[in-house]
Write an enzyme that holds these catalytic residues in place. Sequence first.
Site, PDB file in Angstrom:
ATOM      1  N   ARG A 118       0.837  -1.191   0.000  1.00 38.99           N
ATOM      2  CA  ARG A 118       0.000   0.000   0.000  1.00 38.99           C
ATOM      3  C   ARG A 118       0.879   1.251   0.000  1.00 38.99           C
ATOM      4  NH1 ARG A 118      -1.938   1.014   4.312  1.00 38.99           N
ATOM      5  NH2 ARG A 118      -1.140  -0.694   5.566  1.00 38.99           N
ATOM      6  N   TYR A 142      -0.972  -3.388  -6.739  1.00 38.39           N
ATOM      7  CA  TYR A 142      -0.738  -4.239  -5.567  1.00 38.39           C
ATOM      8  C   TYR A 142      -1.845  -4.161  -4.521  1.00 38.39           C
ATOM      9  CZ  TYR A 142       2.251  -7.168  -2.698  1.00 38.39           C
ATOM     10  OH  TYR A 142       2.773  -8.232  -2.009  1.00 38.39           O
ATOM     11  N   LYS A 184      -9.521  -2.545   1.356  1.00 39.79           N
ATOM     12  CA  LYS A 184      -9.261  -1.380   2.205  1.00 39.79           C
ATOM     13  C   LYS A 184     -10.103  -0.184   1.770  1.00 39.79           C
ATOM     14  CE  LYS A 184      -6.287  -3.792   4.331  1.00 39.79           C
ATOM     15  NZ  LYS A 184      -6.338  -4.129   5.753  1.00 39.79           N
ATOM     16  N   HIS A 195     -10.811  -2.632  11.139  1.00 36.34           N
ATOM     17  CA  HIS A 195      -9.664  -3.434  10.697  1.00 36.34           C
ATOM     18  C   HIS A 195      -9.431  -4.540  11.729  1.00 36.34           C
ATOM     19  CE1 HIS A 195      -5.134  -3.365   9.345  1.00 36.34           C
ATOM     20  NE2 HIS A 195      -5.823  -4.265   8.668  1.00 36.34           N
ATOM     21  N   SER A 220      -1.468  -3.333  10.315  1.00 36.74           N
ATOM     22  CA  SER A 220      -1.053  -4.189   9.211  1.00 36.74           C
ATOM     23  C   SER A 220       0.217  -4.961   9.568  1.00 36.74           C
ATOM     24  CB  SER A 220      -0.801  -3.320   7.977  1.00 36.74           C
ATOM     25  OG  SER A 220      -1.978  -2.610   7.667  1.00 36.74           O
ATOM     26  N   CYS A 225       0.703  -7.129  11.857  1.00 38.89           N
ATOM     27  CA  CYS A 225       0.931  -7.212  13.308  1.00 38.89           C
ATOM     28  C   CYS A 225       0.153  -8.363  13.948  1.00 38.89           C
ATOM     29  CB  CYS A 225       0.604  -5.892  13.986  1.00 38.89           C
ATOM     30  SG  CYS A 225       1.800  -4.607  13.587  1.00 38.89           S
ATOM     31  N   ASP A 259      -9.200  -9.911   8.631  1.00 41.13           N
ATOM     32  CA  ASP A 259      -8.749  -8.532   8.348  1.00 41.13           C
ATOM     33  C   ASP A 259      -9.814  -7.460   8.584  1.00 41.13           C
ATOM     34  OD1 ASP A 259      -6.425  -7.012   7.444  1.00 41.13           O
ATOM     35  OD2 ASP A 259      -7.584  -6.515   5.654  1.00 41.13           O
ATOM     36  N   ARG A 273       2.814 -11.939  -0.264  1.00 45.70           N
ATOM     37  CA  ARG A 273       1.485 -12.332   0.228  1.00 45.70           C
ATOM     38  C   ARG A 273       0.961 -13.555  -0.504  1.00 45.70           C
ATOM     39  NH1 ARG A 273      -1.373  -8.650   4.135  1.00 45.70           N
ATOM     40  NH2 ARG A 273       0.195  -7.062   4.499  1.00 45.70           N
ATOM     41  N   ARG A 295       2.609  -3.474  17.739  1.00 48.17           N
ATOM     42  CA  ARG A 295       3.936  -4.073  17.773  1.00 48.17           C
ATOM     43  C   ARG A 295       4.826  -3.109  18.540  1.00 48.17           C
ATOM     44  NH1 ARG A 295       6.805  -7.559  14.034  1.00 48.17           N
ATOM     45  NH2 ARG A 295       4.872  -7.994  12.916  1.00 48.17           N
ATOM     46  N   GLU A 329       0.680 -19.938  21.602  1.00 48.87           N
ATOM     47  CA  GLU A 329       0.758 -19.656  23.036  1.00 48.87           C
ATOM     48  C   GLU A 329      -0.035 -18.394  23.413  1.00 48.87           C
ATOM     49  OE1 GLU A 329       1.709 -22.013  24.594  1.00 48.87           O
ATOM     50  OE2 GLU A 329       3.447 -23.002  23.672  1.00 48.87           O
TER      51      GLU A 329
HETATM   52  P1  GTP Z   1      -2.378  -7.452   7.434  1.00 51.99           P
HETATM   53  O1  GTP Z   1      -2.805  -8.536   6.489  1.00 51.99           O
HETATM   54  O2  GTP Z   1      -1.279  -6.598   6.865  1.00 51.99           O
HETATM   55  O3  GTP Z   1      -3.493  -6.611   7.940  1.00 51.99           O
HETATM   56  O4  GTP Z   1      -1.613  -8.167   8.653  1.00 51.99           O
HETATM   57  P2  GTP Z   1      -1.991  -9.119   9.877  1.00 51.99           P
HETATM   58  O5  GTP Z   1      -2.322  -8.283  11.065  1.00 51.99           O
HETATM   59  O6  GTP Z   1      -2.971 -10.152   9.464  1.00 51.99           O
HETATM   60  O7  GTP Z   1      -0.569  -9.782  10.207  1.00 51.99           O
HETATM   61  P3  GTP Z   1      -0.095 -11.302  10.205  1.00 51.99           P
HETATM   62  O8  GTP Z   1      -0.898 -12.170  11.125  1.00 51.99           O
HETATM   63  O9  GTP Z   1       0.030 -11.744   8.805  1.00 51.99           O
HETATM   64  O10 GTP Z   1       1.352 -11.182  10.858  1.00 51.99           O
HETATM   65  C1  GTP Z   1       2.394 -10.462  10.283  1.00 51.99           C
HETATM   66  C2  GTP Z   1       3.733 -10.899  10.811  1.00 51.99           C
HETATM   67  O11 GTP Z   1       3.744 -10.928  12.248  1.00 51.99           O
HETATM   68  C3  GTP Z   1       4.095 -12.305  10.348  1.00 51.99           C
HETATM   69  O12 GTP Z   1       5.449 -12.304   9.935  1.00 51.99           O
HETATM   70  C4  GTP Z   1       3.903 -13.139  11.570  1.00 51.99           C
HETATM   71  O13 GTP Z   1       4.759 -14.260  11.585  1.00 51.99           O
HETATM   72  C5  GTP Z   1       4.204 -12.178  12.712  1.00 51.99           C
HETATM   73  N1  GTP Z   1       3.445 -12.548  13.939  1.00 51.99           N
HETATM   74  C6  GTP Z   1       2.124 -12.807  14.031  1.00 51.99           C
HETATM   75  N2  GTP Z   1       1.768 -13.184  15.282  1.00 51.99           N
HETATM   76  C7  GTP Z   1       2.895 -13.153  16.016  1.00 51.99           C
HETATM   77  C8  GTP Z   1       3.188 -13.440  17.391  1.00 51.99           C
HETATM   78  O14 GTP Z   1       2.327 -13.803  18.199  1.00 51.99           O
HETATM   79  N3  GTP Z   1       4.488 -13.276  17.783  1.00 51.99           N
HETATM   80  C9  GTP Z   1       5.466 -12.879  16.920  1.00 51.99           C
HETATM   81  N4  GTP Z   1       6.703 -12.736  17.391  1.00 51.99           N
HETATM   82  N5  GTP Z   1       5.227 -12.599  15.614  1.00 51.99           N
HETATM   83  C10 GTP Z   1       3.971 -12.741  15.169  1.00 51.99           C
HETATM   84  C1  SPV Z   2      -2.917  -4.315   5.218  1.00 52.32           C
HETATM   85  O1  SPV Z   2      -1.960  -3.642   4.797  1.00 52.32           O
HETATM   86  O2  SPV Z   2      -3.485  -4.060   6.304  1.00 52.32           O
HETATM   87  C2  SPV Z   2      -3.393  -5.484   4.448  1.00 52.32           C
HETATM   88  C3  SPV Z   2      -2.765  -5.769   3.147  1.00 52.32           C
HETATM   89  O3  SPV Z   2      -4.298  -6.174   4.905  1.00 52.32           O
HETATM   90  S1  SPV Z   2      -3.395  -4.759   1.857  1.00 52.32           S
HETATM   91  O4  SPV Z   2      -4.582  -5.419   1.320  1.00 52.32           O
HETATM   92  O5  SPV Z   2      -2.375  -4.620   0.838  1.00 52.32           O
HETATM   93  O6  SPV Z   2      -3.772  -3.472   2.393  1.00 52.32           O
HETATM   94 MN    MN Z   3      -5.017  -5.433   6.905  1.00 55.42          MN
END
Ligand code: GTP
Ligand code: SPV
Ligand code: MN
Length: 598
Positions: free
Chosen positions: A70, A211, A220, A240, A262, A264, A287, A379, A410, A506
């Site tokens: 994005r 993208y 989004k 979100h 995002s 996180c 999401d 992705r 984070r 965990e």
């Molecule tokens: P968007 O699709 O961008 O909205 O992201 P999301 O919030 O769905 O994030 P996602 O779950 O894909 O996690 C993104 C990154 O954080 C990945 O590399 C995961 O491995 C890492 N991650 C997720 N959960 C944890 C956790 O509990 N601990 C740690 N250390 N890393 C984590």
């Molecule tokens: C985000 O960035 O929060 C996503 C990926 O879920 S995208 O669809 O590219 O925005």
């Molecule tokens: Mn997202």
Amino acid sequence: MRGPIANQRLQQWVDEVVALCQPDEVYWCDGTRAEYERLMAQMVSSGASIPLAKRPDSYLFRSDPSDVARVEARTYISTPSQDDAGPTNNWIAPDELKRTMTGLYDGCMRGRTAYVIPFSMGPLGSPMAKIGVEVTDSPYVVCNMHIMTRVGDRVLEALGADGDFMPCLHSVGAPLGPGEEDALWPCAPMEDKYISHFPDENLIWSYGSGYGGNALLGKKCLALRVASARAHREGWMAEHMLILRLISPEGRRYHIAAAFPSACGKTNLAMIQPTIPGWRAECLGDDIAWMWIGADGRLWAINPEAGFFGVAPGTSYQSNPVAMDTVRANVIFTNCALTDDGDVWWEGMGVPAPAHAVDWRGHDWTPGNAAPAAHPNARFTVPATQCPGISPDWENPEGVPIDVFVFGGRRAGVVPLVTEAFDWDHGVFLGATASSETTAANIGAVGALRRDPFAMQPFCGYNMADYFGHWLTMGDRLGDKAPRIFHVNWFRKLANGEWLWPGYGENSRVLKWICDRVDGRVAAQETAIGYLPRAEDLDLNGVAVPAEHLAELLRVDIAAWRNEIPDIQRHFGQFGARLPQRLHDQVRALEERLANYE
Ligand code: GTP
Ligand code: SPV
Ligand code: MN
């Protein structure tokens, strides 16, 4: 191909778009598998798509190196008054923005096909579902929309002759001259990219990027930015958030909606496999959540999407086995590495790096190479139905009743593992002040600490102060049926960069404490920043977390929290008189509590 469309307004809009963008052809998408396969085959023969020998019906795309995420810097909320977009959004007046973009759109689809994609966000037939129509010149977008939304003839049928839809115009911004060879990933230079929203008109115009969130306009753009503005006007919520059902050993169901910025951890938490014996989880969405107050006075939620567009790096059988099983076949991968035997690979996949691969830029890659093989924002796009942990209720048009909200971010320091809000207003304060280190999901700095209120900083389609006010109002309306509010942080680090908390499955230990709090089964200590578990309140049977790590994860560092106050005041200060007084009151209350907990 297709006779005239029953919906006059739709036909008229498509005619206008075609006259402006001048595609060579216009194609109405029917949403069938045959259509998906035909378009994919075309992209394979052009070289844009690489079929994966090792993964059935799966394909790899490599984006242009400039078009990997994005682009918040080029994303606009265009309301007549700048105040209505607010200080957290880029703004250009609608007239001016439309003039600029009309110039860019003029002839922009020459040499290409315009695909008309009628799509539904939300299960067709749900009272919450919203219909959009995306016109795009990207077949990659069509295939992704097939997975991420409900596409095709059944949507046109639902739309009927006078149904309402949100027009979504998208172009990669790369017209082709006669005989000119296409790029594998066409897009426009950064200064010509515009991801524009006209929330008052339920209108979306996107130009220059192919993208993810820039191009799949149901996600989004429609389901968050435009929908959030509409939800504010109409008294519901577009957030979100993941949606998760957690089931206790006794069979009690808890529905949790969690907002993390995002990249996180939403997808990971949404697909969690609890490590505590007897607890189970079902995924409802990873999401986006749309929520409204039901006839019973509770808050009900649906996931408007039909697939997952998930972060690949870090996904492994150790961290997220459910996601790994979800992507075994029938997946579109973008910007992953390609192995010599025809599979994808990424950092943190939990298998040894291949001796040789082709990286996301298409270059030879060997272990030890300084640059990662997969882009950090690589992705997968995959249908939700393929998720082995998907809830039988994930498409229930009535949704599920939310018991708990979880906010998070984070944060390597300061913010404890889990905090429970004192009450709704304090919970809204926790959401409004949430902060996080930035990630590769946006083009820009990575690891920069910023406020990301409710994980909606990039996605709130109106003045964020009014959005805070909307949260307060929803709480007032929900009264004692309002979900309980918590805040978590899985991302605390030691000075050497090691994680303090094992995370992933965990995290169920924290969720269990949350559920036990909801049902009044477990104690908490009152601190200056909220209720926290004592170490003995968490179920840590079977996991080895060193006592000193746990102490740090649950410590409230009074001095560090005092240091947060000026930044919170700066953050709130940008909203001026528009910030609800109740949030000023929360800052003062926090200051007082911090003074008392010397
Ligand atoms: P968007 O699709 O961008 O909205 O992201 P999301 O919030 O769905 O994030 P996602 O779950 O894909 O996690 C993104 C990154 O954080 C990945 O590399 C995961 O491995 C890492 N991650 C997720 N959960 C944890 C956790 O509990 N601990 C740690 N250390 N890393 C984590
Ligand atoms: C985000 O960035 O929060 C996503 C990926 O879920 S995208 O669809 O590219 O925005
Ligand atoms: Mn997202």
